[in-house]
Design an enzyme around this catalytic site. Sequence first.
Site, PDB file in Angstrom:
ATOM      1  N   ASP A 165      41.898 -19.598 -17.373  1.00 44.01           N
ATOM      2  CA  ASP A 165      41.734 -20.932 -17.935  1.00 44.01           C
ATOM      3  C   ASP A 165      40.514 -21.139 -18.715  1.00 44.01           C
ATOM      4  OD1 ASP A 165      43.908 -21.460 -16.598  1.00 44.01           O
ATOM      5  OD2 ASP A 165      42.969 -22.581 -15.016  1.00 44.01           O
ATOM      6  N   ASN A 200      41.054 -27.441 -15.826  1.00 42.22           N
ATOM      7  CA  ASN A 200      40.285 -26.461 -15.595  1.00 42.22           C
ATOM      8  C   ASN A 200      39.588 -26.092 -17.286  1.00 42.22           C
ATOM      9  OD1 ASN A 200      40.009 -26.017 -13.108  1.00 42.22           O
ATOM     10  ND2 ASN A 200      41.812 -24.372 -13.064  1.00 42.22           N
TER      11      ASN A 200
END
Length: 326
Positions: free
Chosen positions: A256, A52
Site C-alpha cells: 500500500d 493505508n
Amino acid sequence: MRIAVTGSIATDHLMAFPGRFVDQLIPDQLHTISLSFLVDTLEVRRGGVAANIAYGLGGLRMDPLLVGAVGPDFAEYEVWLKEHGVDTGPVHVSADHQTARFMCMTDQDSNQIASFYAGAMADAARIDLHALHARTPLDLVLVSPNDPRAMLRHTEQARELGIPFAADPSQQLARLTGAETRSLVTGARWLFTNEYESALLRERTGWNREEVLARVGTWITTLGAQGVRIDAADTPTLTVPAVPDVTAADPTGVGDAFRSGFLAAVGHRLPLRTAAQLGCAMSALVLAEVGSQSYEVRPQRLLDTVRTVYGPQAAALLAPTLGQPT
C-alpha cells in the site's frame, strides 16, 4: 492530481507466530487441516487498503479523497486520517455494521495467514462517483480491494465519467470471477499486483502476459525484497531494486505504501523509474514498523534514502515533489 482512493477501511489485528507455518503442515493431511497457532504478540492497528494508501498520499501532501464504507465506530480513526492529510468526506457510515476487521498472523519468514470480516464494507457500492466528481473533479480513481460490487461499480463509473483509473484487485482476486476480473482490468491506466497476484490474475482472466498488457496502460508488479517490475506493451521491462538492509518488523501495508509513493510521483509527472524509487522508499518506512500506518512521512528522510540507494540524480528529480532543496 486529485486522487479518489476507493477500497477497504479496516482495523488490523496483527499477530506474530515465532515459528514457520510450513513446519506445521503435514503433506498427506492437507485435506483435513486443523491447526491452532500460539502467537507471541497482538497489535491492534488502523488499516484497510484504501485507508493505508490514502494515509501515504496524505503524508506526501496529495490531499487524497478516501472512498469507502465504515461503521459508527469510525470517529476516532477519521480524526487520525484527517490529521494526516486525508479528505474523508466521501466515506459512507453504515448504520447496521461495524468497520471491517483484518486479522493477520505472520511467521518468522514473513509468510502470512489472514482473514477479513467485511462488515460495513458491504455498503461501499452505495457510494456514487458521479456525485463525488460533480462536487470535486477527480483526476484519477484507484480501485483497490473492496466489496466486489463496489469495485465493479466504481470501475464502470470511472469509465462513464472518462476519468483514468488504476486497478488494484490484489486480495480480492480470490473472490472475483474471471468475468469480473477482466472487467476490472480492461482499460486501466495502471494495474498493480504482487508477483503471486500477477499469476493469479492471468489464471482468472485466461489472458497471457501480452494479452493483459494489450488491455492496460502500465502493469506494476511488486516483487518484495527484489523491488518492482514495470511492464507496458511494446516497451522494455523496467526493474527497480528495493531499498536494501531494512530490518523487517511487519510486512503488512508495504504494498500500500508503495502505491502511495508511486502514484504521488506520477501525479507530479515524474518518470516511471523515479516513481518506483519513491514507492520503494515509502515501502521501506512501513516495513520497519508494526502496523501499516505507524510510520511518519518525513520528506528529508525519504530524500536521503533515495539519494543513498538510487543516487543523486534520482534525489534531484524528487526533491521538488517532496518540498526539499536539491
